[in-house]
Design a protein around this motif. Structure first.
Motif, PDB file in Angstrom:
ATOM      1  N   ARG A 141      41.593  51.678  31.019  1.00 34.38           N
ATOM      2  CA  ARG A 141      41.227  53.080  30.834  1.00 34.38           C
ATOM      3  C   ARG A 141      41.899  53.668  29.593  1.00 34.38           C
ATOM      4  NH1 ARG A 141      40.807  56.409  36.396  1.00 34.38           N
ATOM      5  NH2 ARG A 141      39.451  57.614  35.011  1.00 34.38           N
ATOM      6  N   ALA A 142      43.154  53.258  29.358  1.00 30.66           N
ATOM      7  CA  ALA A 142      43.850  53.730  28.153  1.00 30.66           C
ATOM      8  C   ALA A 142      43.154  53.240  26.891  1.00 30.66           C
ATOM      9  CB  ALA A 142      45.302  53.270  28.176  1.00 30.66           C
ATOM     10  N   ALA A 143      42.562  52.044  26.975  1.00 29.18           N
ATOM     11  CA  ALA A 143      41.839  51.470  25.834  1.00 29.18           C
ATOM     12  C   ALA A 143      40.401  51.971  25.753  1.00 29.18           C
ATOM     13  CB  ALA A 143      41.853  49.946  25.930  1.00 29.18           C
ATOM     14  N   ARG A 144      40.019  52.840  26.688  1.00 22.31           N
ATOM     15  CA  ARG A 144      38.653  53.388  26.753  1.00 22.31           C
ATOM     16  C   ARG A 144      37.606  52.284  26.870  1.00 22.31           C
ATOM     17  NH1 ARG A 144      38.884  58.785  25.699  1.00 22.31           N
ATOM     18  NH2 ARG A 144      40.729  59.556  24.601  1.00 22.31           N
ATOM     19  N   ILE A 145      37.940  51.291  27.690  1.00 21.57           N
ATOM     20  CA  ILE A 145      37.029  50.167  27.920  1.00 21.57           C
ATOM     21  C   ILE A 145      36.300  50.369  29.254  1.00 21.57           C
ATOM     22  CG2 ILE A 145      36.886  47.697  28.428  1.00 21.57           C
ATOM     23  CD1 ILE A 145      39.248  47.290  26.506  1.00 21.57           C
ATOM     24  N   LYS A 146      34.988  50.354  29.200  1.00 23.36           N
ATOM     25  CA  LYS A 146      34.191  50.380  30.422  1.00 23.36           C
ATOM     26  C   LYS A 146      34.064  48.950  30.926  1.00 23.36           C
ATOM     27  CE  LYS A 146      29.506  51.256  32.139  1.00 23.36           C
ATOM     28  NZ  LYS A 146      28.141  51.701  31.788  1.00 23.36           N
ATOM     29  N   PRO A 147      34.599  48.641  32.106  1.00 23.63           N
ATOM     30  CA  PRO A 147      34.551  47.255  32.586  1.00 23.63           C
ATOM     31  C   PRO A 147      33.136  46.835  32.955  1.00 23.63           C
ATOM     32  CG  PRO A 147      35.403  48.676  34.307  1.00 23.63           C
ATOM     33  CD  PRO A 147      35.262  49.537  33.073  1.00 23.63           C
ATOM     34  N   SER A 148      32.838  45.563  32.714  1.00 23.35           N
ATOM     35  CA  SER A 148      31.557  45.014  33.169  1.00 23.35           C
ATOM     36  C   SER A 148      31.532  45.030  34.691  1.00 23.35           C
ATOM     37  CB  SER A 148      31.389  43.584  32.660  1.00 23.35           C
ATOM     38  OG  SER A 148      32.355  42.735  33.282  1.00 23.35           O
ATOM     39  N   SER A 149      30.364  44.849  35.274  1.00 19.90           N
ATOM     40  CA  SER A 149      30.275  44.848  36.741  1.00 19.90           C
ATOM     41  C   SER A 149      31.083  43.703  37.335  1.00 19.90           C
ATOM     42  CB  SER A 149      28.816  44.759  37.188  1.00 19.90           C
ATOM     43  OG  SER A 149      28.231  43.535  36.785  1.00 19.90           O
ATOM     44  N   ARG A 150      31.121  42.559  36.645  1.00 16.22           N
ATOM     45  CA  ARG A 150      31.895  41.426  37.154  1.00 16.22           C
ATOM     46  C   ARG A 150      33.389  41.711  37.117  1.00 16.22           C
ATOM     47  NH1 ARG A 150      29.056  35.841  34.889  1.00 16.22           N
ATOM     48  NH2 ARG A 150      27.103  36.054  36.059  1.00 16.22           N
ATOM     49  N   LEU A 151      33.856  42.277  36.008  1.00 14.50           N
ATOM     50  CA  LEU A 151      35.276  42.595  35.904  1.00 14.50           C
ATOM     51  C   LEU A 151      35.656  43.688  36.896  1.00 14.50           C
ATOM     52  CD1 LEU A 151      38.061  42.415  34.622  1.00 14.50           C
ATOM     53  CD2 LEU A 151      37.231  43.868  32.739  1.00 14.50           C
ATOM     54  N   ALA A 152      34.840  44.717  37.005  1.00 15.94           N
ATOM     55  CA  ALA A 152      35.120  45.808  37.946  1.00 15.94           C
ATOM     56  C   ALA A 152      35.117  45.310  39.387  1.00 15.94           C
ATOM     57  CB  ALA A 152      34.086  46.924  37.774  1.00 15.94           C
ATOM     58  N   THR A 153      34.188  44.414  39.702  1.00 13.90           N
ATOM     59  CA  THR A 153      34.140  43.850  41.053  1.00 13.90           C
ATOM     60  C   THR A 153      35.387  43.026  41.339  1.00 13.90           C
ATOM     61  OG1 THR A 153      31.725  43.758  40.983  1.00 13.90           O
ATOM     62  CG2 THR A 153      32.818  42.398  42.641  1.00 13.90           C
ATOM     63  N   GLY A 154      35.793  42.197  40.383  1.00 12.58           N
ATOM     64  CA  GLY A 154      36.998  41.391  40.562  1.00 12.58           C
ATOM     65  C   GLY A 154      38.231  42.242  40.744  1.00 12.58           C
ATOM     66  N   LEU A 155      38.395  43.265  39.919  1.00  9.72           N
ATOM     67  CA  LEU A 155      39.576  44.130  40.003  1.00  9.72           C
ATOM     68  C   LEU A 155      39.588  44.944  41.301  1.00  9.72           C
ATOM     69  CD1 LEU A 155      39.691  45.359  36.300  1.00  9.72           C
ATOM     70  CD2 LEU A 155      41.478  44.001  37.433  1.00  9.72           C
ATOM     71  N   SER A 156      38.449  45.485  41.691  1.00  8.82           N
ATOM     72  CA  SER A 156      38.403  46.285  42.920  1.00  8.82           C
ATOM     73  C   SER A 156      38.642  45.410  44.149  1.00  8.82           C
ATOM     74  CB  SER A 156      37.070  47.030  43.035  1.00  8.82           C
ATOM     75  OG  SER A 156      35.974  46.131  43.045  1.00  8.82           O
ATOM     76  N   TYR A 157      38.080  44.201  44.133  1.00  8.22           N
ATOM     77  CA  TYR A 157      38.326  43.276  45.248  1.00  8.22           C
ATOM     78  C   TYR A 157      39.804  42.902  45.308  1.00  8.22           C
ATOM     79  CZ  TYR A 157      38.252  39.039  48.083  1.00  8.22           C
ATOM     80  OH  TYR A 157      38.515  38.087  49.039  1.00  8.22           O
ATOM     81  N   ALA A 158      40.422  42.716  44.154  1.00  9.65           N
ATOM     82  CA  ALA A 158      41.856  42.376  44.108  1.00  9.65           C
ATOM     83  C   ALA A 158      42.696  43.495  44.696  1.00  9.65           C
ATOM     84  CB  ALA A 158      42.275  42.098  42.664  1.00  9.65           C
ATOM     85  N   ILE A 159      42.360  44.732  44.372  1.00  6.40           N
ATOM     86  CA  ILE A 159      43.119  45.863  44.919  1.00  6.40           C
ATOM     87  C   ILE A 159      42.963  45.926  46.439  1.00  6.40           C
ATOM     88  CG2 ILE A 159      43.319  48.384  44.963  1.00  6.40           C
ATOM     89  CD1 ILE A 159      42.435  48.345  41.993  1.00  6.40           C
ATOM     90  N   LYS A 160      41.732  45.745  46.921  1.00  9.83           N
ATOM     91  CA  LYS A 160      41.510  45.749  48.367  1.00  9.83           C
ATOM     92  C   LYS A 160      42.294  44.636  49.047  1.00  9.83           C
ATOM     93  CE  LYS A 160      37.575  46.383  50.320  1.00  9.83           C
ATOM     94  NZ  LYS A 160      36.157  46.238  50.723  1.00  9.83           N
ATOM     95  N   THR A 161      42.309  43.457  48.420  1.00 16.94           N
ATOM     96  CA  THR A 161      42.985  42.307  49.011  1.00 16.94           C
ATOM     97  C   THR A 161      44.495  42.505  49.058  1.00 16.94           C
ATOM     98  OG1 THR A 161      41.258  40.800  48.225  1.00 16.94           O
ATOM     99  CG2 THR A 161      43.372  39.823  48.798  1.00 16.94           C
ATOM    100  N   ASP A 162      45.081  42.903  47.933  1.00 25.66           N
ATOM    101  CA  ASP A 162      46.541  43.003  47.879  1.00 25.66           C
ATOM    102  C   ASP A 162      47.093  44.210  48.627  1.00 25.66           C
ATOM    103  OD1 ASP A 162      46.884  40.653  46.372  1.00 25.66           O
ATOM    104  OD2 ASP A 162      48.527  41.588  45.250  1.00 25.66           O
ATOM    105  N   THR A 163      46.261  45.197  48.890  1.00 26.32           N
ATOM    106  CA  THR A 163      46.712  46.344  49.679  1.00 26.32           C
ATOM    107  C   THR A 163      46.244  46.251  51.127  1.00 26.32           C
ATOM    108  OG1 THR A 163      44.762  47.684  49.131  1.00 26.32           O
ATOM    109  CG2 THR A 163      46.675  47.861  47.654  1.00 26.32           C
TER     110      THR A 163
END
Length: 329
Positions: A141-163
Protein backbone atom coordinates in the motif's frame (compact mmCIF):
# COMPACT_ATOMS: atom_id res chain seq x y z
CA UNK A 1 9.82 7.52 17.28
CA UNK A 2 7.35 5.58 15.14
CA UNK A 3 8.56 4.92 11.60
CA UNK A 4 6.02 5.57 8.85
CA UNK A 5 5.14 2.97 6.24
CA UNK A 6 6.59 5.23 3.54
CA UNK A 7 9.89 5.50 5.41
CA UNK A 8 10.07 1.73 5.94
CA UNK A 9 9.48 1.22 2.24
CA UNK A 10 12.22 3.71 1.36
CA UNK A 11 14.72 1.97 3.66
CA UNK A 12 13.72 -1.39 2.19
CA UNK A 13 14.25 -0.22 -1.39
CA UNK A 14 17.63 1.31 -0.46
CA UNK A 15 18.98 -2.21 0.13
CA UNK A 16 18.66 -3.19 -3.54
CA UNK A 17 20.79 -1.74 -6.34
CA UNK A 18 19.17 -2.11 -9.75
CA UNK A 19 21.55 -4.94 -10.73
CA UNK A 20 20.66 -7.06 -7.67
CA UNK A 21 20.01 -10.77 -7.99
CA UNK A 22 17.73 -11.40 -5.02
CA UNK A 23 17.09 -14.69 -3.24
CA UNK A 24 14.07 -14.88 -0.91
CA UNK A 25 14.44 -17.84 1.47
CA UNK A 26 11.42 -19.16 3.38
CA UNK A 27 10.15 -22.03 5.46
CA UNK A 28 7.16 -22.45 3.18
CA UNK A 29 3.70 -22.13 4.68
CA UNK A 30 0.85 -19.84 3.55
CA UNK A 31 2.17 -16.75 5.36
CA UNK A 32 5.75 -17.24 4.18
CA UNK A 33 4.76 -18.00 0.57
CA UNK A 34 2.37 -15.06 0.28
CA UNK A 35 4.91 -12.72 1.86
CA UNK A 36 7.58 -13.93 -0.56
CA UNK A 37 5.19 -13.24 -3.45
CA UNK A 38 4.76 -9.71 -2.09
CA UNK A 39 8.54 -9.19 -1.98
CA UNK A 40 8.78 -10.27 -5.60
CA UNK A 41 6.03 -7.84 -6.58
CA UNK A 42 7.64 -4.97 -4.67
CA UNK A 43 10.94 -5.56 -6.47
CA UNK A 44 9.43 -6.06 -9.94
CA UNK A 45 11.33 -3.94 -12.48
CA UNK A 46 13.56 -2.61 -9.71
CA UNK A 47 16.17 -5.38 -9.65
CA UNK A 48 17.72 -7.80 -12.14
CA UNK A 49 15.93 -10.85 -10.77
CA UNK A 50 14.09 -12.37 -7.80
CA UNK A 51 14.15 -16.08 -6.94
CA UNK A 52 12.05 -17.71 -4.21
CA UNK A 53 13.47 -20.71 -2.34
CA UNK A 54 11.94 -23.03 0.26
CA UNK A 55 13.95 -24.93 2.88
CA UNK A 56 11.22 -27.49 3.58
CA UNK A 57 9.57 -30.23 1.54
CA UNK A 58 6.02 -29.10 0.85
CA UNK A 59 3.44 -31.87 1.21
CA UNK A 60 0.42 -30.35 2.96
CA UNK A 61 -2.49 -30.42 0.51
CA UNK A 62 -3.59 -26.84 1.25
CA UNK A 63 -0.05 -25.55 0.71
CA UNK A 64 0.23 -27.47 -2.56
CA UNK A 65 -3.14 -26.09 -3.64
CA UNK A 66 -1.99 -22.57 -2.84
CA UNK A 67 1.16 -23.05 -4.92
CA UNK A 68 -0.83 -24.40 -7.85
CA UNK A 69 -3.59 -21.81 -7.78
CA UNK A 70 -1.49 -18.70 -7.10
CA UNK A 71 1.25 -19.74 -9.53
CA UNK A 72 4.09 -19.21 -7.07
CA UNK A 73 7.41 -20.61 -8.34
CA UNK A 74 10.02 -21.83 -5.88
CA UNK A 75 13.17 -23.93 -5.93
CA UNK A 76 14.37 -26.00 -3.01
CA UNK A 77 17.27 -24.53 -1.07
CA UNK A 78 19.43 -27.57 -1.85
CA UNK A 79 19.40 -26.52 -5.51
CA UNK A 80 20.52 -22.97 -4.75
CA UNK A 81 24.03 -21.68 -5.37
CA UNK A 82 24.40 -18.66 -3.04
CA UNK A 83 27.22 -17.28 -5.19
CA UNK A 84 24.68 -16.48 -7.92
CA UNK A 85 22.90 -13.93 -5.71
CA UNK A 86 23.85 -10.52 -4.34
CA UNK A 87 21.00 -9.89 -1.88
CA UNK A 88 19.28 -12.28 0.52
CA UNK A 89 15.82 -11.78 2.02
CA UNK A 90 13.90 -13.73 4.66
CA UNK A 91 10.20 -13.35 5.44
CA UNK A 92 8.01 -14.94 8.12
CA UNK A 93 11.00 -16.39 9.93
CA UNK A 94 14.40 -15.46 11.35
CA UNK A 95 17.82 -17.03 10.70
CA UNK A 96 18.00 -18.72 14.10
CA UNK A 97 14.78 -20.62 13.53
CA UNK A 98 16.31 -23.32 11.32
CA UNK A 99 19.84 -24.52 10.63
CA UNK A 100 19.11 -24.53 6.88
CA UNK A 101 19.22 -20.73 6.97
CA UNK A 102 22.81 -20.71 8.24
CA UNK A 103 24.46 -20.76 4.82
CA UNK A 104 23.07 -17.32 3.96
CA UNK A 105 23.84 -13.85 5.28
CA UNK A 106 20.53 -12.04 5.14
CA UNK A 107 20.29 -8.41 4.13
CA UNK A 108 16.57 -8.15 4.89
CA UNK A 109 14.46 -9.90 7.54
CA UNK A 110 10.72 -9.20 7.83
CA UNK A 111 8.77 -11.24 10.37
CA UNK A 112 6.01 -11.26 12.99
CA UNK A 113 7.57 -13.76 15.41
CA UNK A 114 9.45 -12.70 18.57
CA UNK A 115 12.76 -11.03 17.73
CA UNK A 116 15.89 -13.17 17.98
CA UNK A 117 18.44 -10.39 17.58
CA UNK A 118 19.79 -11.19 14.11
CA UNK A 119 21.69 -8.17 12.73
CA UNK A 120 20.40 -7.76 9.18
CA UNK A 121 21.01 -4.54 7.28
CA UNK A 122 17.24 -4.01 7.23
CA UNK A 123 14.96 -5.66 9.81
CA UNK A 124 11.25 -5.21 10.33
CA UNK A 125 10.18 -7.47 13.19
CA UNK A 126 6.70 -6.83 14.58
CA UNK A 127 5.63 -9.63 16.98
CA UNK A 128 2.30 -7.96 17.76
CA UNK A 129 1.09 -8.54 14.20
CA UNK A 130 -0.95 -11.67 13.52
CA UNK A 131 0.77 -12.40 10.20
CA UNK A 132 3.76 -11.30 8.17
CA UNK A 133 1.32 -10.98 5.27
CA UNK A 134 -0.27 -8.02 7.08
CA UNK A 135 3.13 -6.31 7.27
CA UNK A 136 3.78 -6.99 3.58
CA UNK A 137 0.37 -5.57 2.67
CA UNK A 138 1.44 -2.35 4.38
CA UNK A 139 4.50 -2.22 2.11
CA UNK A 140 2.35 -2.78 -0.99
CA UNK A 141 0.00 0.00 0.00
CA UNK A 142 2.90 2.35 0.75
CA UNK A 143 4.23 1.60 -2.75
CA UNK A 144 0.75 2.28 -4.20
CA UNK A 145 0.69 -1.20 -5.72
CA UNK A 146 -2.67 -2.77 -6.49
CA UNK A 147 -2.17 -6.51 -5.87
CA UNK A 148 -3.21 -9.01 -8.52
CA UNK A 149 -6.08 -11.32 -7.58
CA UNK A 150 -3.60 -14.16 -7.03
CA UNK A 151 -1.37 -12.11 -4.76
CA UNK A 152 -4.34 -10.67 -2.85
CA UNK A 153 -5.83 -14.14 -2.44
CA UNK A 154 -2.53 -15.54 -1.15
CA UNK A 155 -2.01 -12.69 1.32
CA UNK A 156 -5.60 -12.73 2.62
CA UNK A 157 -5.52 -16.51 3.02
CA UNK A 158 -2.22 -16.19 4.90
CA UNK A 159 -3.72 -13.67 7.31
CA UNK A 160 -6.73 -15.91 7.93
CA UNK A 161 -4.47 -18.91 8.49
CA UNK A 162 -1.97 -17.29 10.84
CA UNK A 163 -4.66 -15.57 12.90
CA UNK A 164 -6.88 -18.68 12.95
CA UNK A 165 -9.67 -16.67 11.31
CA UNK A 166 -8.91 -13.77 13.69
CA UNK A 167 -9.45 -15.94 16.76
CA UNK A 168 -5.85 -15.44 17.86
CA UNK A 169 -4.41 -12.16 19.10
CA UNK A 170 -4.36 -9.70 16.23
CA UNK A 171 -4.02 -5.97 15.65
CA UNK A 172 -6.38 -3.61 13.90
CA UNK A 173 -3.67 -3.50 11.20
CA UNK A 174 -4.32 -7.19 10.45
CA UNK A 175 -8.00 -6.47 9.98
CA UNK A 176 -7.29 -3.43 7.80
CA UNK A 177 -4.89 -5.43 5.66
CA UNK A 178 -7.45 -8.20 5.19
CA UNK A 179 -10.18 -5.68 4.37
CA UNK A 180 -7.96 -4.09 1.70
CA UNK A 181 -6.96 -7.45 0.20
CA UNK A 182 -10.51 -8.78 0.20
CA UNK A 183 -11.45 -6.18 -2.43
CA UNK A 184 -8.92 -7.69 -4.85
CA UNK A 185 -8.95 -11.39 -3.88
CA UNK A 186 -10.66 -14.26 -5.68
CA UNK A 187 -13.04 -15.89 -3.14
CA UNK A 188 -13.44 -19.03 -5.26
CA UNK A 189 -9.66 -19.55 -5.31
CA UNK A 190 -9.47 -18.98 -1.55
CA UNK A 191 -12.24 -21.51 -0.91
CA UNK A 192 -10.49 -24.09 -3.09
CA UNK A 193 -7.27 -23.68 -1.09
CA UNK A 194 -9.12 -23.95 2.22
CA UNK A 195 -10.95 -27.10 1.14
CA UNK A 196 -7.76 -28.89 0.09
CA UNK A 197 -6.64 -29.76 3.62
CA UNK A 198 -6.94 -33.56 3.56
CA UNK A 199 -5.77 -36.24 1.11
CA UNK A 200 -6.94 -39.88 1.13
CA UNK A 201 -3.68 -41.10 2.69
CA UNK A 202 -4.38 -38.90 5.75
CA UNK A 203 -7.60 -40.75 6.59
CA UNK A 204 -5.99 -43.80 8.21
CA UNK A 205 -4.29 -41.51 10.72
CA UNK A 206 -7.64 -40.11 11.78
CA UNK A 207 -8.80 -43.64 12.54
CA UNK A 208 -5.59 -44.34 14.47
CA UNK A 209 -6.01 -41.11 16.42
CA UNK A 210 -9.64 -41.84 17.30
CA UNK A 211 -8.75 -45.38 18.39
CA UNK A 212 -5.76 -44.43 20.57
CA UNK A 213 -6.45 -40.92 21.91
CA UNK A 214 -5.96 -40.40 25.65
CA UNK A 215 -8.10 -37.82 27.41
CA UNK A 216 -7.03 -36.06 30.59
CA UNK A 217 -8.99 -33.13 32.02
CA UNK A 218 -9.75 -31.46 28.72
CA UNK A 219 -6.47 -32.49 27.14
CA UNK A 220 -6.37 -34.89 24.18
CA UNK A 221 -3.06 -36.70 23.58
CA UNK A 222 -2.26 -38.75 20.48
CA UNK A 223 0.87 -40.44 19.13
CA UNK A 224 0.63 -41.42 15.46
CA UNK A 225 3.89 -43.32 15.20
CA UNK A 226 5.74 -43.01 11.89
CA UNK A 227 4.15 -40.44 9.59
CA UNK A 228 5.00 -39.72 5.93
CA UNK A 229 4.48 -36.02 6.60
CA UNK A 230 4.53 -34.22 9.98
CA UNK A 231 1.70 -31.97 8.80
CA UNK A 232 -0.59 -34.93 9.50
CA UNK A 233 0.00 -34.14 13.18
CA UNK A 234 -1.13 -30.57 12.56
CA UNK A 235 -4.33 -31.62 10.80
CA UNK A 236 -5.23 -34.16 13.52
CA UNK A 237 -4.48 -31.67 16.32
CA UNK A 238 -6.70 -29.06 14.67
CA UNK A 239 -9.42 -31.67 14.20
CA UNK A 240 -9.59 -32.50 17.92
CA UNK A 241 -9.83 -28.80 18.82
CA UNK A 242 -13.26 -28.83 17.17
CA UNK A 243 -14.56 -31.03 20.00
CA UNK A 244 -16.47 -28.76 22.39
CA UNK A 245 -14.88 -30.08 25.61
CA UNK A 246 -11.25 -30.05 24.39
CA UNK A 247 -8.97 -27.35 25.83
CA UNK A 248 -5.67 -28.84 24.60
CA UNK A 249 -4.86 -31.09 21.64
CA UNK A 250 -1.33 -32.50 21.55
CA UNK A 251 -0.37 -34.82 18.70
CA UNK A 252 3.00 -36.38 17.93
CA UNK A 253 4.53 -38.40 15.14
CA UNK A 254 7.94 -39.66 14.05
CA UNK A 255 9.53 -38.39 10.87
CA UNK A 256 13.17 -38.38 9.69
CA UNK A 257 14.59 -39.49 13.07
CA UNK A 258 12.70 -36.82 14.98
CA UNK A 259 9.70 -36.84 17.26
CA UNK A 260 7.45 -33.99 16.10
CA UNK A 261 4.98 -32.75 18.72
CA UNK A 262 2.20 -30.33 17.71
CA UNK A 263 0.37 -28.31 20.37
CA UNK A 264 -3.01 -26.62 20.03
CA UNK A 265 -5.22 -25.05 22.71
CA UNK A 266 -8.29 -22.82 23.04
CA UNK A 267 -6.23 -19.72 23.83
CA UNK A 268 -7.88 -19.09 27.19
CA UNK A 269 -5.16 -18.35 29.80
CA UNK A 270 -2.77 -20.76 28.13
CA UNK A 271 0.56 -20.52 26.32
CA UNK A 272 1.37 -23.40 23.98
CA UNK A 273 4.75 -21.93 23.02
CA UNK A 274 5.87 -21.76 26.63
CA UNK A 275 4.64 -25.29 27.36
CA UNK A 276 6.47 -26.67 24.31
CA UNK A 277 9.69 -24.88 25.22
CA UNK A 278 9.63 -25.80 28.92
CA UNK A 279 8.87 -29.44 28.13
CA UNK A 280 11.09 -30.15 25.14
CA UNK A 281 13.35 -27.12 24.68
CA UNK A 282 16.32 -28.80 26.35
CA UNK A 283 16.00 -31.82 24.03
CA UNK A 284 15.47 -30.12 20.66
CA UNK A 285 13.80 -27.13 19.01
CA UNK A 286 10.53 -25.96 20.56
CA UNK A 287 8.36 -22.86 20.63
CA UNK A 288 5.40 -21.09 19.10
CA UNK A 289 2.46 -18.88 19.97
CA UNK A 290 -0.08 -18.88 22.79
CA UNK A 291 -2.52 -21.26 21.15
CA UNK A 292 -0.28 -23.18 18.76
CA UNK A 293 3.26 -24.52 19.02
CA UNK A 294 5.61 -27.25 17.85
CA UNK A 295 8.58 -29.22 19.11
CA UNK A 296 11.03 -31.39 17.18
CA UNK A 297 13.21 -33.72 19.22
CA UNK A 298 15.93 -35.96 17.75
CA UNK A 299 15.16 -39.58 18.57
CA UNK A 300 18.69 -39.92 19.91
CA UNK A 301 17.67 -37.58 22.75
CA UNK A 302 14.80 -39.74 23.96
CA UNK A 303 15.79 -43.32 23.09
CA UNK A 304 17.35 -43.81 26.52
CA UNK A 305 14.09 -42.79 28.18
CA UNK A 306 11.52 -44.68 26.13
CA UNK A 307 11.27 -47.48 23.58
CA UNK A 308 10.61 -45.60 20.34
CA UNK A 309 9.03 -48.56 18.56
CA UNK A 310 6.37 -48.95 21.25
CA UNK A 311 3.84 -46.28 20.35
CA UNK A 312 1.87 -46.67 23.57
CA UNK A 313 5.00 -46.11 25.66
CA UNK A 314 5.95 -43.05 23.60
CA UNK A 315 2.47 -41.61 24.16
CA UNK A 316 2.65 -42.20 27.91
CA UNK A 317 6.17 -40.72 28.05
CA UNK A 318 5.01 -37.62 26.19
CA UNK A 319 2.07 -37.16 28.57
CA UNK A 320 4.34 -37.52 31.63
CA UNK A 321 6.86 -35.02 30.30
CA UNK A 322 4.21 -32.43 29.47
CA UNK A 323 2.36 -32.81 32.75
CA UNK A 324 5.60 -32.83 34.75
CA UNK A 325 6.95 -29.65 33.20
CA UNK A 326 3.86 -27.66 32.36
CA UNK A 327 0.77 -29.66 33.20
CA UNK A 328 -1.07 -26.82 34.89
CA UNK A 329 -0.64 -24.21 32.18
Amino acid sequence: MKVSAAERLRRFYDIFPSDSQVLVVINADPDAMASAMAIKRLLWRRVAGVTLSNINVIKRPDNLAMIRLTGINMIHVDQVNPAQFTRFVMVDSQPGHNESFSKFKFDVVIDHHPETGYAATFSDIRPDFGATASIMTEYLRAARIKPSSRLATGLSYAIKTDTSNFERKTLIEDLKAFQFLFQHANPHMARKIEQSEITPDFLKFFKLALDTVKQRKGKYFVHLGNVPNPDICVVVADFFMRVSTVRWSIVSGIRMNKLVVVFRNDGIRKNAGRVAKETFGAMGSAGGHKNMARAEIPLSEIQKQVEITDHKKVLNWMIREIEKNAGKK
